[in-house]
Every structure is written in structure tokens, then in C-alpha cells.
Design an enzyme around this catalytic site. Sequence first.
Site, PDB file in Angstrom:
ATOM      1  CD1 TRP A 340      -3.001   1.414   0.850  1.00 41.55           C
ATOM      2  CD2 TRP A 340      -1.473   2.400   2.127  1.00 41.55           C
ATOM      3  NE1 TRP A 340      -3.497   2.650   1.214  1.00 41.55           N
ATOM      4  CE2 TRP A 340      -2.571   3.270   1.991  1.00 41.55           C
ATOM      5  CE3 TRP A 340      -0.378   2.812   2.895  1.00 41.55           C
ATOM      6  CZ2 TRP A 340      -2.616   4.525   2.594  1.00 41.55           C
ATOM      7  CZ3 TRP A 340      -0.420   4.057   3.498  1.00 41.55           C
ATOM      8  CH2 TRP A 340      -1.532   4.890   3.344  1.00 41.55           C
ATOM      9  CG  HIS A 341       3.526   2.313   3.190  1.00 42.39           C
ATOM     10  ND1 HIS A 341       2.897   1.303   3.899  1.00 42.39           N
ATOM     11  CD2 HIS A 341       3.574   3.380   4.029  1.00 42.39           C
ATOM     12  CE1 HIS A 341       2.592   1.748   5.110  1.00 42.39           C
ATOM     13  NE2 HIS A 341       2.990   2.999   5.221  1.00 42.39           N
ATOM     14  N   GLY A 342       3.719   1.718  -1.463  1.00 44.56           N
ATOM     15  CA  GLY A 342       4.333   2.003  -2.751  1.00 44.56           C
ATOM     16  C   GLY A 342       4.501   0.739  -3.579  1.00 44.56           C
TER      17      GLY A 342
END
Length: 493
Positions: A340-342
Site C-alpha cells: 500500500w505504501h508504494g
Amino acid sequence: MWQLDWTKLADILTYDPRQPMIFSSGLFLFLFLGFSLIYALLQKRTTARLLFVSAFSYYFYYKSSGVYFFLLGVVSVSDYLLAARMARTETLWKRKMLVVVSLCINLGLLCYFKYTNFFYEILCPLWNGHYEAFDIFLPVGISFFTFQSLSYTIDVYRRDLKPLDSLLDYVFYVSFFPQLVAGPIVRARDFIPQIRQPLFVSKEMFGQGVFFIVSGLFKKAVISDYISINFVERIFDNPSLYSGLENLFGVYGYALQIYCDFSGYSDMAIGIALLLGFRFPINFDSPYKSDSVTDFWHRWHISLSSWLRDYLYISLGGNRKGKIRTYINLILTMLLGGLWHGASWNFIIWGALHGVALAVHKFIRSLFHRPKNYRSTGWRRVFAVIITFHFVCFCWIFFRNTEFEGSVSMIRQIFTSFHPELFVQLVEGYWKVFVLMGIGYVLHWCPDSWQNACSRGMTRMPLVGQALILIALIFLVIQVKSSDIQPFIYFQF
């Protein structure tokens, strides 16, 4: 007399991909002064106020992501209609189909804009193709507002929330600018009841809001930005050129930088919301004081970790299907949380490390029959905090480095080329960085009572004093950040 350069004004107010608008930018603080005046004039006109704030929120997102502000409209209208239909549907499989459609729309947008190139690069070797990245723009904050909107449709599906009757209210909820591009992820069940409440900002709320904005700006615009540009980036860009000692302090610097960056923005969002009469939950609670990885995720990015727990971990089965399945669910949740962060393998590795650590801690806790609220004390707690902090710092190495080789190089330098004799030289060369790092860590690890005392002191200050501090801070940051507000008003004799 004063002259207005309309051409320069138009350039400033239109989208510039080189300078997206954020809270710590001079342009936002300049516009926020005018926004606050109009907002106050609309105090008793609820519908007009909601329309005005929604329009400003869409403009704020336009200044952050250009024409992609229309995605807010797509998500808002589709989820509003789906939730309304879901509430009128009694057949279980039809309700499941509606929530699946909501998942497909939100996650489909997220996957296309954020993960298309990542998955294309992975799959390309399967047909011996040549990988060439698609030119796909990543809209700012798409991970936040899609998750926020999903919390609404899932809660309506679970019958935990009644759907809204007004599309305007839902547009206001999804697009509310304080939390739009960087969180916190505000749950519908927490925010929606506040929308139609009479606007009231008490002296205590105003004082708390000013305190959060001041502390957030200090974290983000002073500590995080300075140590990032002047120290952390240099170390992480070329770790092999620096000794292990310099790499280690580069990791310590990044741990502070990312905390001050994320929590500083969240603090500003909470503070601005308070000034507008809305309450957001705390998003960071001194996470480096944690005595376990589990405790860390109770303190770090709380809105995200609780979202992953309630809508992903529990949906996977949580701890209801045996111990082995519980550990697998924890690891899967953190793997997806990392992604989700990248869209990169470094985020997946970071998520996997935390997932395994959570599973191991849960296993040890069950092995020794320790309750969930167990807290170590004394020197045992000090030792646990030190171990947890360094594990988190170790994971940050993989989070920050985009290439796995860079992480390995940094770890190798720390363990094989430490050179402690360079410490004095390092401090002398980067004394300003070390002063800010010292201030940042002292403030972070100081007792909570200190922060509470500062907050109470701000709330007890006369309202005029609070307002003057806020206005002075805004004009100070406008002056410091003047590069993003080229003067469009000039004085002519």
C-alpha cells in the site's frame, strides 16, 4: 499605489506539477487565511458552508494532482449510490455483489494508477517481452481517499452504519481537504455525525488546533526537511561512500525524518480540522517508545493500522481460525500494508519483516501466556524499547532504499566498516543536523505529561494570543517558503 499582476496570479493559482500544494507550502497558508474568513461568515449556513468547503477541497486536490481531481467525484458518486442501494437490498448475495463493485472501483483505480507498471515489470519476462514503463501519473493521496471511501461502503454492507441521505454530505466527507492527500484515514462512522452539527469552535479546540499546527509545522518544515536534504539523502544515495558510523546515523536520521514527516502532516491535519470545528483521531502516539512490534503498530499511523486490522486482517479470518492461520493472516496483512505504501519490492520486504515480527511476538506472548495488555517495566522495558527501536530502524533501511543492493551495502558498511573514531569529525561537520536530531528525539521520548502541559498552556492562553501566534506562524512560513509564491502584487510610486 498597489498593482495586481493578473498573469502571475493565474500562474500561481493553476496546477504546477513541480510544486503541488501541501500544508507547509506558503501558498496554502496564504489561501487558508482567506478561506478562514469566508468559512467564519458561513457559520450559520450549513449547506452553503459544506458547498464552499467541498469546492475548496476539490481546488486543493486540483493543485495537488491537476485534472485527476475528477477521481474524487467518481469515487464519491459511485460509492454513495452503491451504499444507498445496498441499504435497500435485503438479499445477501445482492448486497455482496454491490460491495464487490465498490471494491472493484476503488481498488481498480488504485491498482491502475499505482501498480500497473509494477505488475507489468513482473509479468513481462513471462512472454520474453521488453519492459518499458507506461506513462501513468500517480494522483496524490489516492491510497488515502479510496481506503476512506471503502470504509463507508463496507460499514454499510456490515450494517454498522446507515447510509447518508445527501450526496453533498458524502462529497464533503471524502474530499475534506485537511486529511485528503496524506491522512489520517478518517472513518465514516467517526466523521459523518459531525457534518451537520452546528459549527462551534471552543477556546479549547482553537488552542489545541494551534498547538497541533505549530508542532506539525516544526516537525515537517524544520526537522524533517532539514535533516533530509542536508544529511539523510546524501547517505542513502551513496551508502558505500560513507563509513558504517555515518550510515548508522543516517538510519537514525531517516527514522526521525519519516516520523516527523508523517506525524507532522497528520498533526497539521488534526489542527486545521479543529479550527474548522471537526475532531480527528490521533494518528501517531510516540511510536519509538514502543516495547514491542505489536505496540509499535498500536502507535504508528494508527488510522492505517486499525483500517488494515478491521477491513483486511479480520476479513481474512483474523485469529478465529487457529494459531497457524492467525500468523499467516498477520504476515499477509503486513505484506499488503507494505505494498500500500508504494509499488516496489522494498516496500514488500519492509511489510514482510514487520509481518513476521508480529507473528513471532504473538507466538512468544502465547507461549508465556501473557495477556494482550502486558507491559514490561523497569530496565526490562528500557531494553525492550531499545530492541524494538533498532528493529524498526533496520526495517527502515529496506523501506527507504529503492534497490535491494543499496540496503545490503548499507548493512555491510555498518557491520564491516564502522570506524567509530570518525564520530567527532562527523558531529563537527553536521552539527546543525545533530542538534535538530537531538531536539527531535528528546521531544519524542520526553514524558507525555510534557506535551500535555504545552497543549494545556496553549488552550489557557487568551484567544487573541492564540490567534496572533497562529497568524505570525503562517506569515513566517509564507516568508520562508516564498519560493512557491512569486510576488504577484507589487507597489508602484
